[in-house]
Enzyme design. Sequence first.
Site, PDB file in Angstrom:
ATOM      1  N   GLY A  64      19.302 -25.100  32.508  1.00  0.00           N
ATOM      2  CA  GLY A  64      19.246 -25.826  33.786  1.00  0.00           C
ATOM      3  C   GLY A  64      20.711 -26.082  34.050  1.00  0.00           C
ATOM      4  O   GLY A  64      21.554 -26.045  33.180  1.00  0.00           O
TER       5      GLY A  64
ATOM      6  N   GLN B 237      27.988 -30.104  37.715  1.00  0.00           N
ATOM      7  CA  GLN B 237      28.653 -29.411  36.775  1.00  0.00           C
ATOM      8  C   GLN B 237      29.447 -28.184  37.104  1.00  0.00           C
ATOM      9  O   GLN B 237      30.338 -27.819  36.420  1.00  0.00           O
ATOM     10  CB  GLN B 237      27.527 -28.749  35.927  1.00  0.00           C
ATOM     11  CG  GLN B 237      26.519 -30.103  35.210  1.00  0.00           C
ATOM     12  CD  GLN B 237      25.621 -29.268  34.140  1.00  0.00           C
ATOM     13  OE1 GLN B 237      24.493 -28.738  34.674  1.00  0.00           O
ATOM     14  NE2 GLN B 237      25.880 -28.934  32.916  1.00  0.00           N
TER      15      GLN B 237
ATOM     16  N   CYS C 152      23.911 -29.678  26.566  1.00  0.00           N
ATOM     17  CA  CYS C 152      24.249 -29.610  27.889  1.00  0.00           C
ATOM     18  C   CYS C 152      25.625 -28.467  27.934  1.00  0.00           C
ATOM     19  O   CYS C 152      26.433 -28.601  27.101  1.00  0.00           O
ATOM     20  CB  CYS C 152      24.654 -30.730  28.413  1.00  0.00           C
ATOM     21  SG  CYS C 152      25.233 -30.998  29.954  1.00  0.00           S
ATOM     22  N   LEU C 153      25.658 -27.952  28.947  1.00  0.00           N
ATOM     23  CA  LEU C 153      26.675 -26.857  29.095  1.00  0.00           C
ATOM     24  C   LEU C 153      28.135 -27.747  29.527  1.00  0.00           C
ATOM     25  O   LEU C 153      29.200 -27.265  29.000  1.00  0.00           O
ATOM     26  CB  LEU C 153      26.421 -26.095  30.228  1.00  0.00           C
ATOM     27  CG  LEU C 153      25.189 -24.935  30.069  1.00  0.00           C
ATOM     28  CD1 LEU C 153      25.146 -24.218  31.385  1.00  0.00           C
ATOM     29  CD2 LEU C 153      25.799 -23.884  28.875  1.00  0.00           C
TER      30      LEU C 153
ATOM     31  N   HIS D   2      16.832 -34.311  32.746  1.00  0.00           N
ATOM     32  CA  HIS D   2      18.377 -33.851  32.512  1.00  0.00           C
ATOM     33  C   HIS D   2      18.993 -33.577  33.641  1.00  0.00           C
ATOM     34  O   HIS D   2      20.112 -34.391  34.023  1.00  0.00           O
ATOM     35  CB  HIS D   2      18.309 -32.806  31.182  1.00  0.00           C
ATOM     36  CG  HIS D   2      19.715 -32.525  30.824  1.00  0.00           C
ATOM     37  ND1 HIS D   2      20.342 -32.756  29.553  1.00  0.00           N
ATOM     38  CD2 HIS D   2      20.763 -32.058  31.485  1.00  0.00           C
ATOM     39  CE1 HIS D   2      21.473 -32.213  29.487  1.00  0.00           C
ATOM     40  NE2 HIS D   2      21.867 -31.770  30.735  1.00  0.00           N
ATOM     41  N   GLU D   3      18.452 -32.617  34.477  1.00  0.00           N
ATOM     42  CA  GLU D   3      19.435 -32.448  35.726  1.00  0.00           C
ATOM     43  C   GLU D   3      19.482 -33.505  36.621  1.00  0.00           C
ATOM     44  O   GLU D   3      20.668 -33.380  37.416  1.00  0.00           O
ATOM     45  CB  GLU D   3      18.757 -30.956  36.293  1.00  0.00           C
ATOM     46  CG  GLU D   3      18.832 -29.768  35.378  1.00  0.00           C
ATOM     47  CD  GLU D   3      19.921 -29.399  34.306  1.00  0.00           C
ATOM     48  OE1 GLU D   3      21.013 -29.748  35.004  1.00  0.00           O
ATOM     49  OE2 GLU D   3      19.826 -29.101  33.330  1.00  0.00           O
TER      50      GLU D   3
ATOM     51  N   HIS E 191      22.226 -35.751  35.997  1.00  0.00           N
ATOM     52  CA  HIS E 191      23.527 -35.347  36.246  1.00  0.00           C
ATOM     53  C   HIS E 191      23.684 -35.690  37.986  1.00  0.00           C
ATOM     54  O   HIS E 191      25.132 -36.151  38.133  1.00  0.00           O
ATOM     55  CB  HIS E 191      23.601 -33.621  36.385  1.00  0.00           C
ATOM     56  CG  HIS E 191      24.148 -33.280  34.814  1.00  0.00           C
ATOM     57  ND1 HIS E 191      25.052 -33.609  34.223  1.00  0.00           N
ATOM     58  CD2 HIS E 191      23.210 -32.205  34.224  1.00  0.00           C
ATOM     59  CE1 HIS E 191      24.991 -32.764  33.282  1.00  0.00           C
ATOM     60  NE2 HIS E 191      23.957 -32.055  32.979  1.00  0.00           N
TER      61      HIS E 191
HETATM   62 NI    NI Z   1      23.547 -31.005  31.387  1.00  0.00          NI
END
Ligand code: NI
Length: 168
Positions: A46, A51, A93-94, A135-136, A139
Site C-alpha cells: 500500500g 508518502q 510502513c515504507l 493504514h493508508e 496517512h
Molecule cells: Ni504506511
Amino acid sequence: MALLEIITIGHPTLSTRALPVKDINQEIVELARNMVETMHRAPGIGLAAPQVNVSLRLITIDLSVGENRDDLIVMVNPEIIETEGEQVGEEGCLSVPGIYEKVARPSRILVRGHNLNGQEINLEASDLLARVFCHEIDHLDGKLFVDRLSPLKRRLVRSRIKKELDKT
Ligand code: NI
C-alpha cells in the site's frame, strides 16, 4: 513512468491532513501510475500520496504486489463509512523503515471512494485488506501506525527509529 521518492517519519507532510482531489486530471492519473510503480518496486502492499510528498487524498493498494492485476486498487478520496469488529496484527510502513508493531484495526470495513475514471466505488474489505485501507487512510489524515501505539511503546519505537534513520 517514474519511481518516486518515499519520505520517512519526521517529514512534515506525513503529519499533515491531505486535501481532497478536486479534479481527476492527467496529473493525478500520472501520479497514481507512478505511485503504483513505486509501491511495487519498494516492495509494498500500500502507498498513500503523502508518502511521496504529495498532500492529496489518493491511495494505491495491491496485496499481490504486482502479481495479480485484479488485486490493484487505486482510490481517490477514500472514506471509511462503516467498521465492524477488531483484529490485531503486525504492521510496517515504507515511511517507517525497520519498525514492525502490532496494531488494532477493525476486522471489516466499508470504503467509499472514486476510481481514476471518476466512478464511485463502494468496497467491502476484511482481514489484511481492511488493515491496509485503514493504514493508508490514516496517512491521508496525517497519522502513522506508530501514532496508534501506547505512549510507552511509542517512546521505545522512537529511539529505535532514530537508530534506523542514522544508518541510512
Ligand atoms: Ni504506511
